[in-house]
Design a protein around this motif. Structure first.
Motif, PDB file in Angstrom:
ATOM      1  N   ASP A 101       0.826  -1.206   0.000  1.00  0.00           N
ATOM      2  CA  ASP A 101       0.000   0.000   0.000  1.00  0.00           C
ATOM      3  C   ASP A 101       0.862   1.259   0.000  1.00  0.00           C
TER       4      ASP A 101
ATOM      5  N   GLU B 179       2.211   1.667  -3.498  1.00  0.00           N
ATOM      6  CA  GLU B 179       1.183   2.146  -4.419  1.00  0.00           C
ATOM      7  C   GLU B 179       0.880   3.624  -4.173  1.00  0.00           C
TER       8      GLU B 179
ATOM      9  N   ARG C  35       1.191   6.350  -7.070  1.00  0.00           N
ATOM     10  CA  ARG C  35       0.035   7.153  -7.451  1.00  0.00           C
ATOM     11  C   ARG C  35       0.310   8.645  -7.283  1.00  0.00           C
TER      12      ARG C  35
ATOM     13  N   LYS D 197      -6.466  13.545  -9.936  1.00  0.00           N
ATOM     14  CA  LYS D 197      -5.734  12.318  -9.626  1.00  0.00           C
ATOM     15  C   LYS D 197      -5.226  12.334  -8.185  1.00  0.00           C
TER      16      LYS D 197
ATOM     17  N   ALA E 165      -8.080  11.708  -5.770  1.00  0.00           N
ATOM     18  CA  ALA E 165      -8.464  10.290  -5.827  1.00  0.00           C
ATOM     19  C   ALA E 165      -7.479   9.433  -5.042  1.00  0.00           C
ATOM     20  N   THR E 166      -6.200   9.786  -5.120  1.00  0.00           N
ATOM     21  CA  THR E 166      -5.180   9.063  -4.370  1.00  0.00           C
ATOM     22  C   THR E 166      -5.387   9.222  -2.874  1.00  0.00           C
TER      23      THR E 166
ATOM     24  N   ARG F 164      -8.225   9.913  -1.361  1.00  0.00           N
ATOM     25  CA  ARG F 164      -9.423   9.157  -0.976  1.00  0.00           C
ATOM     26  C   ARG F 164      -9.093   7.671  -0.842  1.00  0.00           C
ATOM     27  N   TRP F 165      -8.274   7.185  -1.752  1.00  0.00           N
ATOM     28  CA  TRP F 165      -7.846   5.783  -1.685  1.00  0.00           C
ATOM     29  C   TRP F 165      -7.083   5.511  -0.392  1.00  0.00           C
TER      30      TRP F 165
ATOM     31  N   GLY G 291      -9.241   5.418   2.658  1.00  0.00           N
ATOM     32  CA  GLY G 291      -9.895   4.122   2.791  1.00  0.00           C
ATOM     33  C   GLY G 291      -8.993   3.109   3.465  1.00  0.00           C
ATOM     34  N   ARG G 292      -7.705   3.140   3.150  1.00  0.00           N
ATOM     35  CA  ARG G 292      -6.755   2.233   3.797  1.00  0.00           C
ATOM     36  C   ARG G 292      -6.583   2.571   5.279  1.00  0.00           C
TER      37      ARG G 292
ATOM     38  N   SER H 119     -15.116  15.069  -3.530  1.00  0.00           N
ATOM     39  CA  SER H 119     -15.575  13.696  -3.380  1.00  0.00           C
ATOM     40  C   SER H 119     -16.968  13.538  -4.005  1.00  0.00           C
TER      41      SER H 119
END
Length: 304
Positions: free
Chosen positions: A34, A37, A41, A278, A281-282, A284-285, A288-289, A303
């Motif tokens: 993670d 990534e 990202r 982008k 979005a990163t 937000r990703w 989530g983690r 969002s």
């Protein structure tokens, strides 16, 4: 709408600190995959300087115990600089062994924070950093130094500008290329920031050698950034999604969110090279983690 203001730079370099400063406080260990990534990202969103990890002893920052594994998991590229934080010569040894080309060291403007963060006095910490910088420069590495508590200290209160300038001058004399001024607990205001940058310039450290690192504890991070830009600074530290703080200063809240910074800069017509959609979005990703919403106002606004 873009509405430029006079006296501002045409382009600003964003020094992304999310993967290191942003994640270091997280109690739940984030998997290496993670973290890798996240960095990939961020680079894909256009960020070209991303502070990746720290070669600190795992006892002090367990989240970053996987530094070697993380560096090994990242794709090779010359397009993105990936500095790592190096606390001492042992950390430098690890950095060199892993092919790192850019490092950062971490000094304090106050005795109280130096003892809590480095377990040393200011003088002792600078003596510790001297051989680190000397060896790093001999190996051709680029060296940044953070000077924390540049605007205030939770144990000492207001920090005199001349005290910050004195420490900054001494640490830059070691051979560092860039100085990042850290408002570690987020108490600074624009007038103070302007006065500090002016005093540093008078001491021979011009804005071309400075970066600023603001925390948003009192909601002043963007205002302070604008003051720094007006004073000639063109490098600004920020953390994707506004994650992070400082584990040794309990009153320190999140860093300036990279998205909030980009929104302001783009609105002023200042180039960053960052794709805001982008980037959001990163974040937000990653939120989530982490299992919680991003504190960034811009991430929230964009969002779905």
């Amino acid at each position: 709408m873009q509405v430029p203001l006079d006296g501002l730079p045409e382009r600003v370099t964003i020094y992304e600190v999310g993967p290191r400063d942003g994640l270091q406080n997280e109690k739940a260990i984030i998997p290496v995959a993670d973290k890798a990534e996240f960095i990939v990202r961020l680079a894909d969103a256009g960020l070209r300087t991303i502070e990746t990890t720290s070669f600190v002893h795992p006892k002090w920052v367990p989240q970053l115990a996987d530094a070697e594994e993380l560096i090994g998991a990242l794709p090779g590229t010359d397009a993105v600089r990936r500095p790592v934080l190096v606390p001492n010569e042992r950390g430098l040894d690890r950095a060199l062994a892993n092919g790192v080309t850019d490092i950062a060291i971490f000094a304090s403007a106050t005795e109280s924070f130096a003892r809590r963060n480095l377990n040393r006095t200011v003088d002792e910490s600078l003596a510790m950093f001297a051989p680190v910088v000397e060896r790093a420069r001999a190996e051709g590495l680029w060296v940044r130094v953070y000077v924390s508590m540049a605007c205030g200290d939770p144990w000492e209160g207001d920090v005199p500008i001349e005290q910050v300038v004195s420490v900054a001058r001494r640490v830059m004399d070691l051979g560092c290329s860039q100085l990042s001024l850290g408002d570690t607990i987020g108490v600074g205001t624009p007038g103070q920031v302007t006065a500090l940058i002016t005093a540093l310039a008078e001491a021979g450290i011009g804005p071309d050698r400075l970066a600023v690192h603001f925390h948003d504890t009192y909601g002043q991070a963007l205002a302070n950034t604008l003051a720094a830009l007006r004073a000639g600074v063109t490098v600004v530290d920020a953390s994707a999604g506004g994650i992070g703080g400082c584990p040794y200063a309990e009153s320190s809240t999140g860093n300036l969110a990279t998205e909030d910074l980009v929104w302001m800069l783009h609105g002023l017509g200042i180039e960053t090279g960052v794709d805001l959609e982008k980037l959001a979005a990163t974040s937000r990703w990653m939120a989530g983690r982490l299992g919680r919403p991003s504190p960034s106002r811009v991430v929230q606004a964009l969002s779905p």
